[in-house]
Motif scaffolding. Sequence first.
Motif, PDB file in Angstrom:
ATOM      1  N   THR A 119       0.851  -1.185   0.000  1.00 26.65           N
ATOM      2  CA  THR A 119       0.000   0.000   0.000  1.00 26.65           C
ATOM      3  C   THR A 119       0.890   1.240   0.000  1.00 26.65           C
ATOM      4  O   THR A 119       2.120   1.146   0.085  1.00 26.65           O
ATOM      5  CB  THR A 119      -0.873   0.045   1.263  1.00 26.65           C
ATOM      6  N   ASN A 120       0.248   2.395  -0.054  1.00 20.60           N
ATOM      7  CA  ASN A 120       0.977   3.641   0.143  1.00 20.60           C
ATOM      8  C   ASN A 120       1.576   3.644   1.554  1.00 20.60           C
ATOM      9  O   ASN A 120       0.992   3.073   2.481  1.00 20.60           O
ATOM     10  CB  ASN A 120       0.034   4.834  -0.010  1.00 20.60           C
TER      11      ASN A 120
ATOM     12  N   TYR B  21       2.513   4.648   5.346  1.00 19.95           N
ATOM     13  CA  TYR B  21       1.728   5.332   6.376  1.00 19.95           C
ATOM     14  C   TYR B  21       2.567   5.787   7.567  1.00 19.95           C
ATOM     15  O   TYR B  21       2.095   6.568   8.396  1.00 19.95           O
ATOM     16  CB  TYR B  21       0.567   4.456   6.855  1.00 19.95           C
TER      17      TYR B  21
ATOM     18  N   ASN C  52      -5.919   1.073   0.079  1.00 19.03           N
ATOM     19  CA  ASN C  52      -5.268   2.376  -0.049  1.00 19.03           C
ATOM     20  C   ASN C  52      -6.249   3.508   0.204  1.00 19.03           C
ATOM     21  O   ASN C  52      -5.936   4.479   0.893  1.00 19.03           O
ATOM     22  CB  ASN C  52      -4.655   2.526  -1.448  1.00 19.03           C
ATOM     23  N   SER C  53      -7.441   3.383  -0.360  1.00 23.08           N
ATOM     24  CA  SER C  53      -8.468   4.408  -0.186  1.00 23.08           C
ATOM     25  C   SER C  53      -8.869   4.536   1.281  1.00 23.08           C
ATOM     26  O   SER C  53      -8.960   5.649   1.821  1.00 23.08           O
ATOM     27  CB  SER C  53      -9.694   4.053  -1.044  1.00 23.08           C
TER      28      SER C  53
ATOM     29  N   LEU D 136      -7.127   3.540   3.910  1.00 19.81           N
ATOM     30  CA  LEU D 136      -5.972   3.989   4.690  1.00 19.81           C
ATOM     31  C   LEU D 136      -5.766   5.494   4.556  1.00 19.81           C
ATOM     32  O   LEU D 136      -5.497   6.186   5.547  1.00 19.81           O
ATOM     33  CB  LEU D 136      -4.723   3.240   4.230  1.00 19.81           C
ATOM     34  N   ASP D 137      -5.901   6.020   3.339  1.00 16.39           N
ATOM     35  CA  ASP D 137      -5.756   7.465   3.117  1.00 16.39           C
ATOM     36  C   ASP D 137      -6.826   8.241   3.880  1.00 16.39           C
ATOM     37  O   ASP D 137      -6.553   9.297   4.456  1.00 16.39           O
ATOM     38  CB  ASP D 137      -5.839   7.786   1.622  1.00 16.39           C
ATOM     39  N   GLU D 138      -8.037   7.700   3.884  1.00 11.80           N
ATOM     40  CA  GLU D 138      -9.133   8.327   4.622  1.00 11.80           C
ATOM     41  C   GLU D 138      -8.855   8.309   6.122  1.00 11.80           C
ATOM     42  O   GLU D 138      -9.082   9.301   6.827  1.00 11.80           O
ATOM     43  CB  GLU D 138     -10.436   7.575   4.320  1.00 11.80           C
TER      44      GLU D 138
ATOM     45  N   LYS E 196      -5.921   8.154   7.647  1.00  9.15           N
ATOM     46  CA  LYS E 196      -4.791   9.018   8.007  1.00  9.15           C
ATOM     47  C   LYS E 196      -5.232  10.459   8.216  1.00  9.15           C
ATOM     48  O   LYS E 196      -4.634  11.196   9.007  1.00  9.15           O
ATOM     49  CB  LYS E 196      -3.712   8.946   6.920  1.00  9.15           C
ATOM     50  N   LYS E 197      -6.282  10.861   7.518  1.00  8.87           N
ATOM     51  CA  LYS E 197      -6.774  12.238   7.620  1.00  8.87           C
ATOM     52  C   LYS E 197      -7.823  12.405   8.715  1.00  8.87           C
ATOM     53  O   LYS E 197      -8.191  13.530   9.063  1.00  8.87           O
ATOM     54  CB  LYS E 197      -7.372  12.671   6.281  1.00  8.87           C
TER      55      LYS E 197
ATOM     56  N   ARG F 278       1.525   9.504   8.122  1.00 10.88           N
ATOM     57  CA  ARG F 278       1.932  10.327   6.980  1.00 10.88           C
ATOM     58  C   ARG F 278       1.197   9.911   5.719  1.00 10.88           C
ATOM     59  O   ARG F 278       0.577   8.870   5.677  1.00 10.88           O
ATOM     60  CB  ARG F 278       3.437  10.224   6.755  1.00 10.88           C
TER      61      ARG F 278
END
Length: 269
Positions: A119-120, A122, A243-244, A246-248, A250-251, A269
Amino acid sequence: MKKILVIALLLMMSLGVFAGCENNKETSGDSFSDIKERGYIVMGLDDTFAPMGFRDDSGDIVGFDVDLAKEAFGKMDLELKLQPIDWSMKETELNSGNIDLIWNGYTITEERQEKVSFTNPYLANRQVIITLKDSGINSKKKLEDKKVAAQMGSSSVDAINNFPDLVSSFDGGEPIVFDTNNEAFMDLEAGRVDAVVADEILARYYISKRGKEKFNVADEDFGKEEYGIGLRKEDKEFLKELNSTLDELKKSNKGQEISRKWFGENILR
């Protein structure tokens, strides 16, 4: 009768080959639809890797990555099942289907990217040198003629081996590897090794629990790196969804809350 038997045998063999192809197609494709259908996900981890995933005093598996995973898969309506594994066999466990993903302070490296999809990132991390307080070791060069320890199958070993000339100067000509970081740190405290190379995130947590006055973290390190989550190469839909999510996360306030719980600040991050 012989002709009938031969025809029947050939028919059975052809059906077997066809079935084998079908089964192979099912097991080699993206597993996300199967995971959603069964309703749970199996996460492989090293249950001694504090504070990412480890056992508390009650024997329950807890940690930063565990909390983050529970939140992420809760958003996907999936139950999280934790599966402790031999960390040196993690990619084998994943690709054989015993686990669905690797999430436990899993460093992204070129070698691992050949075996799994990441994944991206983190979290950011460093490979640091930890010694007892009065060792006088504050750089990589000071490790010459010293016994240097790390966890088997870890990115710490990979980072050390990026400096072959230095490694050849170690006492024994190679790093001493342990099944777990805890065992490496125990030998450090007992004076059986001179230094441990480990993830900074784990090292700082361990030092905070065992007493800051006992240890020193050298100014020089073995390199910076990033943590990601490892999936099978064919799990492209799963990777996109994770990924989607996880990105959500993180914010979100929840992701930052989990980070502050374990590190006292938001380091996502």
